[in-house]
Design a protein around this motif. Structure first.
Motif, PDB file in Angstrom:
ATOM      1  N   THR A  44       0.827  -1.200   0.000  1.00 22.17           N
ATOM      2  CA  THR A  44       0.000   0.000   0.000  1.00 22.17           C
ATOM      3  C   THR A  44       0.862   1.251   0.000  1.00 22.17           C
ATOM      4  O   THR A  44       1.877   1.318   0.681  1.00 22.17           O
ATOM      5  N   ARG A  46       0.383   5.424   0.714  1.00 22.14           N
ATOM      6  CA  ARG A  46      -0.590   6.337   1.310  1.00 22.14           C
ATOM      7  C   ARG A  46       0.064   7.635   1.733  1.00 22.14           C
ATOM      8  O   ARG A  46       1.268   7.708   1.905  1.00 22.14           O
ATOM      9  N   VAL A  56      -5.370   6.429   1.015  1.00 28.73           N
ATOM     10  CA  VAL A  56      -4.722   5.286   0.378  1.00 28.73           C
ATOM     11  C   VAL A  56      -4.667   5.568  -1.117  1.00 28.73           C
ATOM     12  O   VAL A  56      -5.670   5.909  -1.729  1.00 28.73           O
ATOM     13  N   GLU A  59      -5.417   0.804  -4.492  1.00 24.11           N
ATOM     14  CA  GLU A  59      -6.369  -0.131  -3.906  1.00 24.11           C
ATOM     15  C   GLU A  59      -5.774  -1.531  -3.775  1.00 24.11           C
ATOM     16  O   GLU A  59      -4.975  -1.963  -4.610  1.00 24.11           O
ATOM     17  N   GLU A  61      -3.554  -3.125  -2.231  1.00 28.32           N
ATOM     18  CA  GLU A  61      -2.103  -3.373  -2.251  1.00 28.32           C
ATOM     19  C   GLU A  61      -1.587  -3.677  -3.651  1.00 28.32           C
ATOM     20  O   GLU A  61      -0.684  -4.480  -3.836  1.00 28.32           O
TER      21      GLU A  61
END
Length: 160
Positions: A44, A46, A56, A59, A61
Motif C-alpha cells: 500500500t 498512502r 490510500v 487499492e 495493495e
C-alpha cells in the motif's frame, strides 16, 4: 538458502518467497508519504497528514511490475506475485530506506529497487535488467495501477 540478516545486520534477506505470510518493509518520509512493500513487491502507498487523516493511493495493495519478452510474448512479474509464474530465482532485501526484489527468469536478471525520497509525495522505482543469453532481447516493463477514488476526494491529499 535460509532467510537471514545480512552480515552487517543492515538488512533482512529473504530467499524463500513461498511463505505463509508476507514480509513487509515500511518506507516513509517526514512529508507524510508512506509505502508498505512486501517481499514480492506489492503493498500500500498512502499519504498521512499531521492530524492522522490518510488517503490510500492504491487499492488492494496493487503494486506490480511486469516484464514481457517481445519475441516470445512470455510475461512475468518481477516480484512473482500476482501472476505466480515460475521463476528461476527470487530474492528480496528489506533494508532501512529501501527494498530490492530480484528475479532471474528466461535468461533475464531483473532487480527492482523501491524507496521513498526524503521529501515528496511519491516513491521511486529503479529497474535494472541484464540479458544473460547470447542473443539480443527486447523486454518491455509496465506497471498497471488502480488508484483509490477516496484518495482523490481526500482534502489533505488534494491540497498537495
Amino acid at each position: 538458502m535460509k532467510n537471514q540478516f545480512s552480515a552487517d545486520y543492515a538488512s533482512y534477506e529473504i530467499f524463500e518467497p513461498n511463505r505463509n505470510r508476507f514480509w513487509y518493509n515500511q518506507l516513509f518520509n517526514a512529508d507524510g508519504y508512506t509505502a508498505s512493500v512486501t517481499n514480492v513487491g506489492h503493498g500500500t502507498s498512502r499519504y498521512i497528514d499531521q492530524t492522522a487523516t490518510h488517503a490510500v493511493l492504491n487499492e488492494r495493495e496493487e503494486r506490480f511490475l511486469y516484464l514481457r519478452d517481445e519475441e516470445s510474448k512470455a510475461c512475468w512479474s518481477v516480484g512473482k506475485f500476482p501472476l505466480m509464474e515460475p521463476v528461476d530465482r527470487l530474492f528480496c532485501e528489506h533494508s532501512m530506506g529501501f527494498s530490492r526484489i530480484e528475479t532471474d527468469n528466461l535468461g533475464i536478471e531483473a532487480a527492482w529497487t523501491l524507496f521513498v525520497p526524503v521529501h515528496g509525495y511519491h516513491e521511486v522505482w529503479l529497474l535494472r535488467l541484464r540479458n544473460t543469453t547470447d542473443r539480443p532481447r527486447t523486454i518491455s516493463a509496465f506497471s498497471p495501477m488502480k488508484s483509490c477514488p477516496a484518495a482523490c476526494a481526500c482534502a489533505a491529499f488534494a491540497a498537495l
